[in-house]
Design a protein around this motif. Structure first.
Motif, short mmCIF file in Angstrom:
data_model
loop_
_atom_site.label_atom_id
_atom_site.label_comp_id
_atom_site.label_asym_id
_atom_site.label_seq_id
_atom_site.Cartn_x
_atom_site.Cartn_y
_atom_site.Cartn_z
N LEU A 131 0.83 -1.20 0.00
CA LEU A 131 0.00 0.00 0.00
C LEU A 131 0.87 1.26 0.00
N ASP A 132 0.28 2.35 -0.43
CA ASP A 132 1.01 3.63 -0.43
C ASP A 132 1.53 3.92 0.97
N GLY A 133 2.77 4.36 1.03
CA GLY A 133 3.39 4.66 2.31
C GLY A 133 4.26 3.54 2.84
N ALA A 137 11.25 -2.40 0.65
CA ALA A 137 12.19 -2.75 1.72
C ALA A 137 11.46 -3.05 3.03
N ASP A 138 10.38 -2.31 3.31
CA ASP A 138 9.58 -2.59 4.49
C ASP A 138 8.99 -4.00 4.42
N HIS A 162 -3.26 -6.94 5.07
CA HIS A 162 -3.58 -5.58 5.49
C HIS A 162 -2.48 -4.57 5.17
N LEU A 163 -1.47 -5.04 4.46
CA LEU A 163 -0.39 -4.14 4.04
C LEU A 163 -0.22 -4.14 2.52
N SER A 164 -1.14 -4.79 1.82
CA SER A 164 -0.99 -5.00 0.37
C SER A 164 -2.02 -4.22 -0.43
N ALA A 165 -1.61 -3.79 -1.60
CA ALA A 165 -2.52 -3.13 -2.53
C ALA A 165 -3.16 -4.11 -3.49
N ILE A 166 -2.88 -5.42 -3.32
CA ILE A 166 -3.39 -6.40 -4.28
C ILE A 166 -3.97 -7.64 -3.60
N LYS A 167 -3.58 -7.91 -2.36
CA LYS A 167 -4.09 -9.07 -1.64
C LYS A 167 -5.36 -8.71 -0.87
N GLY A 168 -5.92 -9.69 -0.16
CA GLY A 168 -7.11 -9.43 0.63
C GLY A 168 -8.29 -8.97 -0.18
N GLY A 169 -8.47 -9.55 -1.38
CA GLY A 169 -9.62 -9.22 -2.22
C GLY A 169 -9.43 -8.01 -3.11
N ARG A 170 -8.33 -7.30 -2.97
CA ARG A 170 -8.18 -6.06 -3.74
C ARG A 170 -8.01 -6.31 -5.24
N LEU A 171 -7.40 -7.44 -5.60
CA LEU A 171 -7.24 -7.74 -7.02
C LEU A 171 -8.60 -7.98 -7.68
N ALA A 172 -9.47 -8.76 -7.04
CA ALA A 172 -10.80 -9.01 -7.59
C ALA A 172 -11.59 -7.72 -7.69
N ALA A 173 -11.48 -6.86 -6.67
CA ALA A 173 -12.20 -5.58 -6.71
C ALA A 173 -11.72 -4.73 -7.88
N GLN A 225 5.72 4.14 9.97
CA GLN A 225 4.68 4.38 8.98
C GLN A 225 3.79 3.15 8.76
N VAL A 226 4.35 1.96 8.93
CA VAL A 226 3.56 0.73 8.77
C VAL A 226 2.61 0.56 9.95
N ARG A 227 3.12 0.77 11.15
CA ARG A 227 2.26 0.68 12.33
C ARG A 227 1.14 1.72 12.28
N ALA A 228 1.47 2.92 11.83
CA ALA A 228 0.47 3.98 11.75
C ALA A 228 -0.62 3.62 10.74
#
Length: 424
Positions: A131-133, A137-138, A162-173, A225-228
């Motif tokens: 995800l953005d942010g 490397a993180d 919860h840290l991905s722009a493509i997993k957790g159903g985001r690709l299907a959406a 930034q990841v925790r936030a």
């Protein structure tokens, strides 16, 4: 059991049958859909995805295009579907770029189009699009921590979703309004679609709070930034009731249970009675090894709960909390723990291997155990308990010449364990 049967040979034949049962050339064609009114776009990720793509091309009669990403060394040549190789289990820039390209490919589809998504184990690392942010490397640092933490695959993938722009159903959406059919080769205990490659096309009911609880449970260190991002809820996955998932269907086409049943058939043909103890066994590998050793001893000594000769089959995904300086590997850790607990018990042989050909981060599938394994180790000056304490199962079995190297198997239905107990 006939004296003509070599225990190691029988164990290896059972492993081969388990792997063969999950080959994409066998399990993909029966599940191919009818031709859509519009385009067929093939996408996917995982250790089996390239072989799955080849199976689609070999049996599809019509135009198609697409892109799938697989592990280095797992490429299978295709004519119309581009194959990209990337790193596993720690993601790299190649996987990052491929995930971005897949996301771009699905962005301009219509309701007449069909997306055929080919997902297998390993896809979590291979589809690395944070995800953005969050930087690559993180993600790499997080993966390394998770692999050494002892967290279960379900816990790891909850955090990844919860840290991905493509997993957790985001690709299907992102595919909406196109129809999506996902073919899954399962490598996770319980065969939960949300946990296979972290569920890129599957709705996810877990939350950012669940992910943070896992971080606390295992002492995972997260960049600020990841925790936030998790604390703010910005990492929420796509939920199962999201309207964009209405046109998404998933099918399990190969599972650990199917692989165990294939191995059981080989055992019966050899005159050995198979007993499948479970296809989703989890826990610390060394603890599972102790429990399995106790069961095997009860069978060998008392003929309970099974008569001999028999083979105890199991699958699932154990974990290893790396404390020593060894190379880890849950199958060799299980097997070494089993060996120590059996202490050279006569008439008990075993095999443990990952069906993808890679145990942990090693290009070794697993190993074989014989009644004389500990004696041979001592003869070489190797102290089995020290090897176990050092998480050095790979070094232990490699020194004995008992490592199993399959090379890329082009599939992945998780771990395969077999304990063969000869007649009393």
């Amino acid at each position: 059991m006939s004296t003509r049967i070599d225990p190691r040979d029988l164990l290896q034949k059972m492993l081969a049958a388990a792997i063969e049962s999950a080959q994409p050339a066998r399990c993909v064609p029966p599940h191919l859909p009818g031709a859509p009114a519009g385009r067929l776009l093939v996408i996917g990720a995982g250790k089996a995805s390239a072989a799955m793509a080849r199976a689609v091309e070999d049996h599809w009669h019509g135009p198609l295009s697409g892109l799938v990403v697989t592990r280095y060394g797992y490429r299978v040549p295709c004519q119309h579907i581009e194959i990209v190789e990337a790193a596993h289990p720690v993601p790299d820039a190649a996987g990052f770029r491929a995930a971005g390209r897949i996301r771009h490919l699905v962005a301009q589809l219509s309701a007449d189009d069909l997306v055929l998504c080919l997902i297998s184990g390993g896809g979590s690392a291979l589809l690395a699009l944070p995800l953005d942010g969050i930087t690559l490397a993180d993600k790499q640092a997080l993966n390394r921590q998770l692999l050494a933490s002892g967290a279960s695959i379900g816990e790891m993938n909850c955090l990844r979703r919860h840290l991905s722009a493509i997993k957790g159903g985001r690709l299907a959406a992102a595919c909406h309004p196109a129809r999506v059919l996902t073919l899954l080769i399962s490598d996770v205990p319980g065969d939960l679609p949300r946990d296979i490659a972290s569920g890129p096309t599957v709705g996810d009911a877990s939350t950012c709070d669940d992910a943070l609880a896992i971080v606390r449970r295992y002492g995972i260190e997260l960049p600020t930034q990841v925790r936030a991002l998790l604390a703010s809820g910005r990492g929420e996955s796509i939920k199962p009731d999201d309207a964009r998932l209405a046109g998404s269907e998933t099918r399990l086409i190969a599972t650990p249970q199917m692989a165990l049943e294939a191995a059981a058939k080989v055992a019966r043909a050899a005159g050995v009675v198979p007993h499948i103890l479970g296809d989703s066994i989890e826990g610390e590998a060394r603890e599972v090894g102790k429990v399995m050793a106790a069961i095997a001893r009860q069978v060998a000594v008392h003929g309970q709960p099974f008569a001999t000769p028999c083979v105890l089959l199991s699958g699932g995904e154990t974990t290893v909390k790396v404390r020593g300086h060894g190379r880890g590997g849950r199958n060799v850790e299980f097997l070494l723990s089993l060996a120590v607990a059996l202490d050279g018990r006569p008439g008990i042989h075993a095999l443990a291997a990952d069906t993808d050909g890679v145990d942990g981060q090693e290009e070794v599938a697993g190993a074989c155990l014989a009644p004389d394994s500990l004696a041979r180790a001592w003869a070489q000056g190797i102290r089995p308990r020290d090897s176990l304490d050092n998480n050095d199962g790979h070094g232990f079995f490699g020194a004995l010449g008992d490592a199993i190297v399959t090379g890329p198997t082009l599939t992945n239905v998780n771990d395969f364990r077999a304990i063969l107990i000869e007649s009393r």
